[in-house]
Design a protein around this motif. Structure first.
Motif, PDB file in Angstrom:
ATOM      1  N   SER A  23       0.791  -1.226   0.000  1.00 29.70           N
ATOM      2  CA  SER A  23       0.000   0.000   0.000  1.00 29.70           C
ATOM      3  C   SER A  23       0.824   1.277   0.000  1.00 29.70           C
ATOM      4  O   SER A  23       0.279   2.349  -0.214  1.00 29.70           O
ATOM      5  CB  SER A  23      -0.942   0.007   1.202  1.00 29.70           C
ATOM      6  N   GLY A  24       2.101   1.178   0.243  1.00 29.18           N
ATOM      7  CA  GLY A  24       2.938   2.383   0.265  1.00 29.18           C
ATOM      8  C   GLY A  24       4.090   2.247  -0.707  1.00 29.18           C
ATOM      9  O   GLY A  24       4.768   1.215  -0.730  1.00 29.18           O
ATOM     10  N   ILE A  25       4.314   3.261  -1.500  1.00 27.49           N
ATOM     11  CA  ILE A  25       5.372   3.214  -2.511  1.00 27.49           C
ATOM     12  C   ILE A  25       6.738   3.007  -1.866  1.00 27.49           C
ATOM     13  O   ILE A  25       7.595   2.330  -2.431  1.00 27.49           O
ATOM     14  CB  ILE A  25       5.342   4.476  -3.408  1.00 27.49           C
ATOM     15  N   ASP A  26       6.944   3.543  -0.663  1.00 31.00           N
ATOM     16  CA  ASP A  26       8.234   3.393   0.008  1.00 31.00           C
ATOM     17  C   ASP A  26       8.517   1.929   0.331  1.00 31.00           C
ATOM     18  O   ASP A  26       9.602   1.411   0.031  1.00 31.00           O
ATOM     19  CB  ASP A  26       8.316   4.264   1.259  1.00 31.00           C
ATOM     20  N   GLY A  61      14.568   7.261   7.650  1.00 34.86           N
ATOM     21  CA  GLY A  61      15.311   6.019   7.470  1.00 34.86           C
ATOM     22  C   GLY A  61      14.705   5.153   6.378  1.00 34.86           C
ATOM     23  O   GLY A  61      15.423   4.532   5.586  1.00 34.86           O
ATOM     24  N   ILE A  62      13.381   5.122   6.319  1.00 35.97           N
ATOM     25  CA  ILE A  62      12.713   4.351   5.272  1.00 35.97           C
ATOM     26  C   ILE A  62      12.966   4.990   3.907  1.00 35.97           C
ATOM     27  O   ILE A  62      13.287   4.298   2.935  1.00 35.97           O
ATOM     28  CB  ILE A  62      11.206   4.228   5.580  1.00 35.97           C
ATOM     29  N   ALA A  63      12.860   6.318   3.829  1.00 34.13           N
ATOM     30  CA  ALA A  63      13.151   7.008   2.569  1.00 34.13           C
ATOM     31  C   ALA A  63      14.602   6.778   2.150  1.00 34.13           C
ATOM     32  O   ALA A  63      14.887   6.549   0.968  1.00 34.13           O
ATOM     33  CB  ALA A  63      12.856   8.498   2.707  1.00 34.13           C
ATOM     34  N   ALA A  64      15.511   6.820   3.115  1.00 29.38           N
ATOM     35  CA  ALA A  64      16.921   6.570   2.813  1.00 29.38           C
ATOM     36  C   ALA A  64      17.127   5.150   2.299  1.00 29.38           C
ATOM     37  O   ALA A  64      17.981   4.909   1.432  1.00 29.38           O
ATOM     38  CB  ALA A  64      17.780   6.815   4.054  1.00 29.38           C
ATOM     39  N   SER A  65      16.343   4.200   2.812  1.00 29.87           N
ATOM     40  CA  SER A  65      16.474   2.823   2.322  1.00 29.87           C
ATOM     41  C   SER A  65      16.042   2.723   0.864  1.00 29.87           C
ATOM     42  O   SER A  65      16.658   2.001   0.080  1.00 29.87           O
ATOM     43  CB  SER A  65      15.665   1.856   3.196  1.00 29.87           C
ATOM     44  N   VAL A  66      14.996   3.446   0.488  1.00 31.91           N
ATOM     45  CA  VAL A  66      14.546   3.453  -0.909  1.00 31.91           C
ATOM     46  C   VAL A  66      15.638   4.042  -1.795  1.00 31.91           C
ATOM     47  O   VAL A  66      15.960   3.499  -2.859  1.00 31.91           O
ATOM     48  CB  VAL A  66      13.214   4.229  -1.060  1.00 31.91           C
ATOM     49  N   PHE A 101      14.050  -0.766  10.053  1.00 31.90           N
ATOM     50  CA  PHE A 101      13.227   0.434   9.899  1.00 31.90           C
ATOM     51  C   PHE A 101      11.837   0.081   9.363  1.00 31.90           C
ATOM     52  O   PHE A 101      10.828   0.531   9.897  1.00 31.90           O
ATOM     53  CB  PHE A 101      13.879   1.449   8.953  1.00 31.90           C
ATOM     54  N   HIS A 102      11.805  -0.717   8.305  1.00 38.47           N
ATOM     55  CA  HIS A 102      10.512  -1.079   7.714  1.00 38.47           C
ATOM     56  C   HIS A 102       9.671  -1.900   8.697  1.00 38.47           C
ATOM     57  O   HIS A 102       8.460  -1.711   8.787  1.00 38.47           O
ATOM     58  CB  HIS A 102      10.711  -1.831   6.391  1.00 38.47           C
ATOM     59  N   GLY A 107      13.305   7.806  -3.744  1.00 40.72           N
ATOM     60  CA  GLY A 107      13.858   7.964  -2.394  1.00 40.72           C
ATOM     61  C   GLY A 107      14.248   9.404  -2.102  1.00 40.72           C
ATOM     62  O   GLY A 107      13.974   9.912  -1.007  1.00 40.72           O
ATOM     63  N   VAL A 108      14.829  10.058  -3.073  1.00 41.85           N
ATOM     64  CA  VAL A 108      15.182  11.486  -2.919  1.00 41.85           C
ATOM     65  C   VAL A 108      13.915  12.304  -2.715  1.00 41.85           C
ATOM     66  O   VAL A 108      13.833  13.163  -1.826  1.00 41.85           O
ATOM     67  CB  VAL A 108      15.982  12.000  -4.130  1.00 41.85           C
TER      68      VAL A 108
END
Length: 190
Positions: A39-42, A92-97, A125-126, A184-185
């Protein structure tokens, strides 16, 4: 003919999870858990990227990366169920992407310990995020089984894409990694 096999494999891997991704199918949390990573793009991008990246590796890294992510996802989920709030969790999740997308785009092959360490951190994190978002009146263990199963299916889908596509298609995988990194950026910025 190989492209048909890839399409059929991906369809088989994702169809059960997508078919049950609608709320209200069960009361124990399994379907809520399955739908959460989808459900989430991240979450979706990071989990597919782990499979893509694992398939680009050699030797034990091919299985160690997805297994590490899933194991730490479960540990993070339990910590999230317990109410652990990690500072800068969304960052942290965005950085993982971003990092996983770059790893795929550049086909990075770091030492196994580095790859496993980064994957473990991202899985944690996820997992914490999944655990913190436990729906009310839901069995945490059924929910965890759902998000672990969906994550493993997304890893397998990413892995299958790389392993079943001809070598000449590897630039497409790298482009997908770059698109994930760009997302991610965008997630980090916003």
């Amino acid at each position: 003919m190989k492209y048909k096999n890839v399409v059929y494999t991906l369809a088989l891997l994702l169809t059960p999870a997508l078919a049950f991704a609608h709320p209200g199918h069960d009361e124990n949390g399994l379907m809520a858990g399955i739908s959460h990573p989808l459900s989430g793009i991240d979450h979706l991008l990071a989990m597919v990227a782990v499979g893509l990246w694992a398939a680009q590796q050699k030797g034990s890294a091919r299985w160690a990366l997805p297994c590490t992510f899933v194991g730490m996802l479960l540990i993070g989920g339990v910590l999230g169920f317990a109410g652990l709030n990690v500072p800068a969790l969304e960052s942290g999740i965005a950085a993982s992407v971003l990092a996983l997308g770059l790893a795929v785009a550049l086909a990075v092959r770091p030492p196994l310990a580095v790859a496993v360490g980064a994957t473990a951190l991202f899985g944690l994190f996820h997992g914490v995020a999944h655990g913190l978002e436990l729906p009310e009146m839901t069995s945490p263990w059924a929910y965890a089984a759902g998000f672990v199963a969906a994550t493993a299916a997304l890893h397998a889908a990413g892995y299958a894409v790389v392993r079943f596509l001809p070598q000449s298609a590897s630039p497409l995988v790298r482009i997908a990694g770059a698109a994930s990194a760009a997302t991610g950026v965008w997630l980090m910025a916003g």
